[in-house]
Design a protein around this motif. Structure first.
Motif, PDB file in Angstrom:
ATOM      1  N   LEU A  42       0.803  -1.225   0.000  1.00 17.84           N
ATOM      2  CA  LEU A  42       0.000   0.000   0.000  1.00 17.84           C
ATOM      3  C   LEU A  42       0.837   1.278   0.000  1.00 17.84           C
ATOM      4  O   LEU A  42       0.283   2.367  -0.125  1.00 17.84           O
ATOM      5  N   ALA A  43       2.140   1.165   0.131  1.00 23.25           N
ATOM      6  CA  ALA A  43       3.052   2.317   0.132  1.00 23.25           C
ATOM      7  C   ALA A  43       2.517   3.465   0.989  1.00 23.25           C
ATOM      8  O   ALA A  43       2.363   4.581   0.523  1.00 23.25           O
ATOM      9  N   PRO A  44       2.230   3.196   2.261  1.00 19.69           N
ATOM     10  CA  PRO A  44       1.656   4.251   3.097  1.00 19.69           C
ATOM     11  C   PRO A  44       2.660   5.346   3.427  1.00 19.69           C
ATOM     12  O   PRO A  44       3.861   5.093   3.519  1.00 19.69           O
ATOM     13  N   VAL A  45       2.133   6.551   3.621  1.00 23.01           N
ATOM     14  CA  VAL A  45       2.976   7.644   4.107  1.00 23.01           C
ATOM     15  C   VAL A  45       3.029   7.593   5.633  1.00 23.01           C
ATOM     16  O   VAL A  45       3.909   8.186   6.245  1.00 23.01           O
ATOM     17  N   TYR A  46       2.077   6.890   6.220  1.00 20.80           N
ATOM     18  CA  TYR A  46       2.067   6.637   7.666  1.00 20.80           C
ATOM     19  C   TYR A  46       1.424   5.281   7.884  1.00 20.80           C
ATOM     20  O   TYR A  46       0.406   4.956   7.267  1.00 20.80           O
ATOM     21  N   LEU A  47       2.033   4.486   8.735  1.00 24.89           N
ATOM     22  CA  LEU A  47       1.493   3.172   9.078  1.00 24.89           C
ATOM     23  C   LEU A  47       1.778   2.894  10.538  1.00 24.89           C
ATOM     24  O   LEU A  47       2.908   3.051  10.999  1.00 24.89           O
ATOM     25  N   GLN A  48       0.740   2.498  11.253  1.00 21.37           N
ATOM     26  CA  GLN A  48       0.890   2.062  12.636  1.00 21.37           C
ATOM     27  C   GLN A  48       0.089   0.783  12.783  1.00 21.37           C
ATOM     28  O   GLN A  48      -1.112   0.757  12.503  1.00 21.37           O
ATOM     29  N   VAL A  49       0.751  -0.266  13.201  1.00 20.12           N
ATOM     30  CA  VAL A  49       0.077  -1.535  13.464  1.00 20.12           C
ATOM     31  C   VAL A  49       0.294  -1.868  14.930  1.00 20.12           C
ATOM     32  O   VAL A  49       1.434  -1.896  15.402  1.00 20.12           O
ATOM     33  N   LEU A  50      -0.796  -2.098  15.633  1.00 18.42           N
ATOM     34  CA  LEU A  50      -0.729  -2.413  17.061  1.00 18.42           C
ATOM     35  C   LEU A  50      -1.283  -3.803  17.314  1.00 18.42           C
ATOM     36  O   LEU A  50      -2.317  -4.174  16.748  1.00 18.42           O
ATOM     37  N   ASP A  51      -0.615  -4.549  18.168  1.00 14.11           N
ATOM     38  CA  ASP A  51      -1.127  -5.833  18.624  1.00 14.11           C
ATOM     39  C   ASP A  51      -2.018  -5.551  19.828  1.00 14.11           C
ATOM     40  O   ASP A  51      -1.543  -5.157  20.888  1.00 14.11           O
ATOM     41  N   GLU A  52      -3.315  -5.709  19.654  1.00 19.67           N
ATOM     42  CA  GLU A  52      -4.271  -5.438  20.720  1.00 19.67           C
ATOM     43  C   GLU A  52      -4.813  -6.729  21.331  1.00 19.67           C
ATOM     44  O   GLU A  52      -5.869  -6.738  21.956  1.00 19.67           O
ATOM     45  N   SER A  53      -4.078  -7.797  21.164  1.00 23.97           N
ATOM     46  CA  SER A  53      -4.519  -9.105  21.662  1.00 23.97           C
ATOM     47  C   SER A  53      -4.730  -9.099  23.174  1.00 23.97           C
ATOM     48  O   SER A  53      -5.605  -9.809  23.673  1.00 23.97           O
ATOM     49  N   HIS A  54      -3.950  -8.303  23.883  1.00 25.57           N
ATOM     50  CA  HIS A  54      -4.062  -8.253  25.345  1.00 25.57           C
ATOM     51  C   HIS A  54      -5.432  -7.746  25.798  1.00 25.57           C
ATOM     52  O   HIS A  54      -5.824  -7.952  26.937  1.00 25.57           O
ATOM     53  N   MET A  55      -6.167  -7.095  24.895  1.00 25.16           N
ATOM     54  CA  MET A  55      -7.486  -6.550  25.236  1.00 25.16           C
ATOM     55  C   MET A  55      -8.604  -7.571  25.048  1.00 25.16           C
ATOM     56  O   MET A  55      -9.769  -7.264  25.260  1.00 25.16           O
ATOM     57  N   HIS A  56      -8.248  -8.768  24.640  1.00 22.59           N
ATOM     58  CA  HIS A  56      -9.245  -9.782  24.306  1.00 22.59           C
ATOM     59  C   HIS A  56      -8.942 -11.077  25.050  1.00 22.59           C
ATOM     60  O   HIS A  56      -7.797 -11.392  25.321  1.00 22.59           O
ATOM     61  N   SER A  57      -9.980 -11.823  25.334  1.00 23.52           N
ATOM     62  CA  SER A  57      -9.783 -13.066  26.067  1.00 23.52           C
ATOM     63  C   SER A  57      -8.942 -14.035  25.249  1.00 23.52           C
ATOM     64  O   SER A  57      -9.121 -14.172  24.046  1.00 23.52           O
ATOM     65  N   ARG A  58      -8.037 -14.660  25.923  1.00 16.10           N
ATOM     66  CA  ARG A  58      -7.171 -15.671  25.316  1.00 16.10           C
ATOM     67  C   ARG A  58      -6.411 -15.152  24.104  1.00 16.10           C
ATOM     68  O   ARG A  58      -5.950 -15.925  23.290  1.00 16.10           O
ATOM     69  N   GLY A  59      -6.303 -13.847  23.989  1.00 20.11           N
ATOM     70  CA  GLY A  59      -5.704 -13.285  22.792  1.00 20.11           C
ATOM     71  C   GLY A  59      -4.198 -13.260  22.826  1.00 20.11           C
ATOM     72  O   GLY A  59      -3.607 -12.563  23.637  1.00 20.11           O
ATOM     73  N   GLN A  60      -3.599 -14.039  21.975  1.00 19.77           N
ATOM     74  CA  GLN A  60      -2.153 -13.989  21.799  1.00 19.77           C
ATOM     75  C   GLN A  60      -1.893 -13.907  20.308  1.00 19.77           C
ATOM     76  O   GLN A  60      -2.064 -14.879  19.589  1.00 19.77           O
ATOM     77  N   GLU A  61      -1.500 -12.715  19.887  1.00 19.36           N
ATOM     78  CA  GLU A  61      -1.254 -12.449  18.478  1.00 19.36           C
ATOM     79  C   GLU A  61      -2.467 -12.809  17.619  1.00 19.36           C
ATOM     80  O   GLU A  61      -2.358 -13.503  16.626  1.00 19.36           O
ATOM     81  N   THR A  62      -3.630 -12.301  18.032  1.00 18.15           N
ATOM     82  CA  THR A  62      -4.860 -12.599  17.294  1.00 18.15           C
ATOM     83  C   THR A  62      -5.631 -11.353  16.882  1.00 18.15           C
ATOM     84  O   THR A  62      -6.411 -11.400  15.944  1.00 18.15           O
ATOM     85  N   HIS A  63      -5.457 -10.244  17.585  1.00 20.86           N
ATOM     86  CA  HIS A  63      -6.224  -9.021  17.345  1.00 20.86           C
ATOM     87  C   HIS A  63      -5.267  -7.852  17.071  1.00 20.86           C
ATOM     88  O   HIS A  63      -4.403  -7.562  17.893  1.00 20.86           O
ATOM     89  N   TYR A  64      -5.482  -7.197  15.936  1.00 18.82           N
ATOM     90  CA  TYR A  64      -4.603  -6.108  15.529  1.00 18.82           C
ATOM     91  C   TYR A  64      -5.414  -4.883  15.105  1.00 18.82           C
ATOM     92  O   TYR A  64      -6.559  -5.000  14.688  1.00 18.82           O
ATOM     93  N   LYS A  65      -4.766  -3.745  15.198  1.00 19.24           N
ATOM     94  CA  LYS A  65      -5.324  -2.488  14.725  1.00 19.24           C
ATOM     95  C   LYS A  65      -4.301  -1.881  13.776  1.00 19.24           C
ATOM     96  O   LYS A  65      -3.113  -1.808  14.110  1.00 19.24           O
ATOM     97  N   ALA A  66      -4.756  -1.461  12.603  1.00 21.56           N
ATOM     98  CA  ALA A  66      -3.860  -0.840  11.635  1.00 21.56           C
ATOM     99  C   ALA A  66      -4.399   0.532  11.240  1.00 21.56           C
ATOM    100  O   ALA A  66      -5.562   0.668  10.862  1.00 21.56           O
ATOM    101  N   VAL A  67      -3.554   1.524  11.366  1.00 19.08           N
ATOM    102  CA  VAL A  67      -3.843   2.873  10.880  1.00 19.08           C
ATOM    103  C   VAL A  67      -2.984   3.041   9.635  1.00 19.08           C
ATOM    104  O   VAL A  67      -1.753   2.973   9.705  1.00 19.08           O
ATOM    105  N   ILE A  68      -3.659   3.211   8.496  1.00 16.90           N
ATOM    106  CA  ILE A  68      -2.947   3.258   7.218  1.00 16.90           C
ATOM    107  C   ILE A  68      -3.304   4.558   6.505  1.00 16.90           C
ATOM    108  O   ILE A  68      -4.484   4.842   6.274  1.00 16.90           O
ATOM    109  N   VAL A  69      -2.287   5.329   6.158  1.00 12.02           N
ATOM    110  CA  VAL A  69      -2.473   6.564   5.411  1.00 12.02           C
ATOM    111  C   VAL A  69      -1.775   6.374   4.066  1.00 12.02           C
ATOM    112  O   VAL A  69      -0.557   6.202   4.018  1.00 12.02           O
ATOM    113  N   SER A  70      -2.566   6.353   3.010  1.00 16.48           N
ATOM    114  CA  SER A  70      -2.001   6.066   1.697  1.00 16.48           C
ATOM    115  C   SER A  70      -2.738   6.827   0.597  1.00 16.48           C
ATOM    116  O   SER A  70      -3.963   6.965   0.642  1.00 16.48           O
ATOM    117  N   GLU A  71      -1.993   7.274  -0.393  1.00  8.45           N
ATOM    118  CA  GLU A  71      -2.588   7.900  -1.584  1.00  8.45           C
ATOM    119  C   GLU A  71      -3.471   6.906  -2.330  1.00  8.45           C
ATOM    120  O   GLU A  71      -4.389   7.306  -3.044  1.00  8.45           O
TER     121      GLU A  71
END
Length: 102
Positions: A15-44
């Motif tokens: 996607l060639a983003p000008v800004y990218l942030q990916v967060l592992d939010e698994s800790h916010m979910h039950s039994r979550g280990q590397e299962t829930h993510y949030k991505a903020v993608i800024v792209s033309e």
């Protein structure tokens, strides 16, 4: 390579983003280990696309990697939208509902 790093690399490459942030939010979910993510993608590449088309583009970029995660919250912006907004909303607290809780 961690799943988080793989997601970041994949989205950066496709996607060639000008800004990218990916967060592992698994800790916010039950039994979550590397299962829930949030991505903020800024792209033309999102210019002229509605939110559904932007998400479809991001999911297509992820390809088979999507089968390895449970949830990916996407926040997609053009550079102009990002300059105006400047941040993505916080993720809500998990309400449960995992089949592991049964």
């Amino acid at each position: 390579m961690s799943k988080l790093a793989t997601i970041e690399t994949t989205l950066n490459t496709t996607l060639a983003p000008v800004y990218l942030q990916v967060l592992d939010e698994s800790h916010m979910h039950s039994r979550g280990q590397e299962t829930h993510y949030k991505a903020v993608i800024v792209s033309e590449q999102f210019a002229g696309l509605n939110p559904v088309k932007r998400h479809q583009k991001a999911y297509a970029a992820m390809g088979d990697l999507m089968q390895q995660i449970h949830a990916l919250a996407l926040h997609t912006y053009t550079p102009a939208e990002w300059a105006e907004q400047g941040s993505a909303p916080d993720s809500p607290t998990c309400r449960g509902g995992s089949k592991h809780d049964l």
